[in-house]
Design a protein around this motif. Sequence first.
Motif, short mmCIF file in Angstrom:
data_model
loop_
_atom_site.label_atom_id
_atom_site.label_comp_id
_atom_site.label_asym_id
_atom_site.label_seq_id
_atom_site.Cartn_x
_atom_site.Cartn_y
_atom_site.Cartn_z
N ALA A 26 0.81 -1.22 0.00
CA ALA A 26 0.00 0.00 0.00
C ALA A 26 0.84 1.26 0.00
O ALA A 26 0.37 2.34 -0.35
CB ALA A 26 -0.93 0.00 1.22
N ALA A 27 2.12 1.14 0.39
CA ALA A 27 3.00 2.32 0.45
C ALA A 27 3.76 2.54 -0.84
O ALA A 27 4.50 3.53 -0.95
CB ALA A 27 3.98 2.15 1.61
N LEU A 28 3.59 1.65 -1.82
CA LEU A 28 4.39 1.75 -3.04
C LEU A 28 4.15 3.04 -3.80
O LEU A 28 5.09 3.73 -4.20
CB LEU A 28 4.11 0.55 -3.94
CG LEU A 28 4.86 0.52 -5.27
CD1 LEU A 28 6.37 0.56 -5.03
CD2 LEU A 28 4.48 -0.72 -6.07
N ALA A 29 2.88 3.40 -4.00
CA ALA A 29 2.57 4.62 -4.74
C ALA A 29 3.13 5.84 -4.02
O ALA A 29 3.65 6.77 -4.65
CB ALA A 29 1.06 4.76 -4.92
N ALA A 30 3.05 5.84 -2.69
CA ALA A 30 3.59 6.95 -1.91
C ALA A 30 5.10 7.02 -2.05
O ALA A 30 5.68 8.10 -2.15
CB ALA A 30 3.21 6.79 -0.44
N LYS A 31 5.73 5.86 -2.08
CA LYS A 31 7.18 5.80 -2.23
C LYS A 31 7.59 6.38 -3.58
O LYS A 31 8.58 7.11 -3.69
CB LYS A 31 7.64 4.35 -2.12
CG LYS A 31 9.12 4.18 -1.85
CD LYS A 31 9.44 4.32 -0.39
CE LYS A 31 10.86 3.92 -0.09
NZ LYS A 31 11.20 4.08 1.33
N VAL A 32 6.83 6.07 -4.60
CA VAL A 32 7.11 6.60 -5.94
C VAL A 32 6.99 8.11 -5.95
O VAL A 32 7.85 8.83 -6.47
CB VAL A 32 6.19 5.97 -6.99
CG1 VAL A 32 6.31 6.70 -8.33
CG2 VAL A 32 6.50 4.49 -7.15
N GLN A 44 12.33 7.10 -13.51
CA GLN A 44 10.99 7.64 -13.30
C GLN A 44 9.97 6.90 -14.16
O GLN A 44 8.84 6.65 -13.71
CB GLN A 44 10.96 9.14 -13.64
CG GLN A 44 11.62 10.03 -12.59
CD GLN A 44 11.61 11.49 -13.00
OE1 GLN A 44 11.22 11.84 -14.12
NE2 GLN A 44 12.05 12.35 -12.10
N ARG A 45 10.34 6.55 -15.38
CA ARG A 45 9.41 5.82 -16.26
C ARG A 45 9.05 4.47 -15.66
O ARG A 45 7.89 4.04 -15.71
CB ARG A 45 10.02 5.65 -17.65
CG ARG A 45 10.12 6.93 -18.45
CD ARG A 45 10.23 6.66 -19.95
NE ARG A 45 11.44 5.94 -20.30
CZ ARG A 45 12.59 6.51 -20.57
NH1 ARG A 45 12.72 7.83 -20.52
NH2 ARG A 45 13.65 5.78 -20.92
N VAL A 46 10.03 3.80 -15.08
CA VAL A 46 9.76 2.51 -14.43
C VAL A 46 8.87 2.71 -13.21
O VAL A 46 7.87 1.99 -13.02
CB VAL A 46 11.08 1.82 -14.02
CG1 VAL A 46 10.79 0.54 -13.24
CG2 VAL A 46 11.93 1.51 -15.24
N ALA A 47 9.21 3.69 -12.38
CA ALA A 47 8.44 3.93 -11.15
C ALA A 47 7.01 4.32 -11.46
O ALA A 47 6.06 3.85 -10.82
CB ALA A 47 9.14 5.02 -10.33
N GLU A 48 6.82 5.19 -12.44
CA GLU A 48 5.47 5.61 -12.79
C GLU A 48 4.65 4.45 -13.35
O GLU A 48 3.45 4.34 -13.10
CB GLU A 48 5.54 6.76 -13.81
CG GLU A 48 6.07 8.06 -13.19
CD GLU A 48 6.45 9.09 -14.24
OE1 GLU A 48 6.30 8.78 -15.45
OE2 GLU A 48 6.89 10.18 -13.85
N ALA A 49 5.30 3.57 -14.09
CA ALA A 49 4.59 2.43 -14.66
C ALA A 49 4.08 1.50 -13.56
O ALA A 49 2.91 1.08 -13.59
CB ALA A 49 5.51 1.66 -15.62
N ASP A 53 0.03 1.06 -12.92
CA ASP A 53 -0.54 -0.21 -13.40
C ASP A 53 0.14 -1.38 -12.69
O ASP A 53 0.88 -2.16 -13.31
CB ASP A 53 -0.36 -0.33 -14.91
CG ASP A 53 -1.04 -1.58 -15.47
OD1 ASP A 53 -1.89 -2.16 -14.76
OD2 ASP A 53 -0.71 -1.97 -16.61
N PRO A 54 -0.10 -1.53 -11.39
CA PRO A 54 0.57 -2.61 -10.65
C PRO A 54 0.21 -4.00 -11.16
O PRO A 54 1.05 -4.88 -11.21
CB PRO A 54 0.11 -2.39 -9.20
CG PRO A 54 -1.12 -1.56 -9.29
CD PRO A 54 -0.94 -0.70 -10.51
N ALA A 55 -1.05 -4.18 -11.56
CA ALA A 55 -1.47 -5.50 -12.04
C ALA A 55 -0.74 -5.85 -13.34
O ALA A 55 -0.24 -6.98 -13.50
CB ALA A 55 -2.98 -5.52 -12.25
N GLY A 56 -0.70 -4.91 -14.26
CA GLY A 56 -0.04 -5.18 -15.52
C GLY A 56 1.45 -5.41 -15.37
O GLY A 56 2.02 -6.32 -15.99
N ALA A 99 -2.17 -4.94 -6.49
CA ALA A 99 -3.23 -5.14 -7.48
C ALA A 99 -4.43 -5.85 -6.85
O ALA A 99 -5.58 -5.52 -7.13
CB ALA A 99 -2.69 -5.95 -8.66
N ALA A 100 -4.15 -6.80 -5.97
CA ALA A 100 -5.24 -7.53 -5.30
C ALA A 100 -6.02 -6.59 -4.38
O ALA A 100 -7.25 -6.67 -4.30
CB ALA A 100 -4.66 -8.69 -4.50
#
Length: 315
Positions: A26-32, A44-49, A53-56, A99-100
């Motif tokens: 749950a903290a991943l988006a905040a970390k990014v 940044q491109r990797v982090a934003e992706a 889109d965590p599921a993809g 994603a879950a």
Amino acid sequence: MSPDLKETFKDSGAAVRPAPSPPAPAALAAKVRTLAPSMTRSMQRVAEAVAHDPAGCAALTVTGLAARTGTSEATVVRTSRLLGYPGYRDLRLALAALAAQQATGRAPAVTADIAVDDALPDVVAKLAQEEQQCLADTAAGLDLTQLEAAVGALAAARRIDVYGIGASNLVGQDLVQKLLRIGLIAHAHSDPHLAVTNAVQMRAGDVAIAITHSGRTTDVIEPLRVAFDHGATTIAITGRPDGDIASYADHILTTSTARESELRPAAMSSRTSQLLVVDCLFVGVAQRTYETAAPALSASYEALAHRHSPRSPAR
């Protein structure tokens, strides 16, 4: 850590800290959001992706994610490590878990920026949502091992100095007034010269706390460095755990922030998460020192109640 061992590491110019645990999904988006400004454009491109889109991304191998983002496998691995994961495999597991959570509606949504023509009710709703998001991100990303160590150091401290500039100084003052009310000796410093002058007097058994969202504020880093060099236990409350402040912090408490916009600079949103960390520290210390903290807190309440009560009419 023994004073001799700490001195050895101080001579090498690096603070010693417990190894941080990987951030919760749950903290991943905040970390990014926190680390993206300090990343290279390819990272940044990797982090934003992975954040969007965590599921993809969870379904991709390291080679697949590199191809999707137009980067290299080495960049994907470096980004994973910067985000706090030992390698891409660990990041991929976190993405699957995130994603879950999103699929079941338990992962918070990212709110839109405030526009200049937003109606006031929309502004209120957006601010409230972003404050909630900021607090949730900070709580999810807070390293509890670091927090526990910081609480222990404060509870046993002979003296506590807090350094902060601007909005961070307001947070420092909040922490100091809380600690004073439970009988601890604490001081907040906003003047950089006075801060350094006081830091020179710090010794083993003292605690110095630096509050800086950017992790690069020289006027905050310098007194922390001086306190560190003189043997004090040092704590950094920052949104940039990879910033310069980390070199002189025994314990790092990472904060999150809502996205900065023209109408809401980082100083405003970062203060919310800083105040949460301050409250966590205070409550933890009050629990550790309850036998002395409770009477001191009661005495301060009584003193304030007496001060504000109507005076008896003169006879």
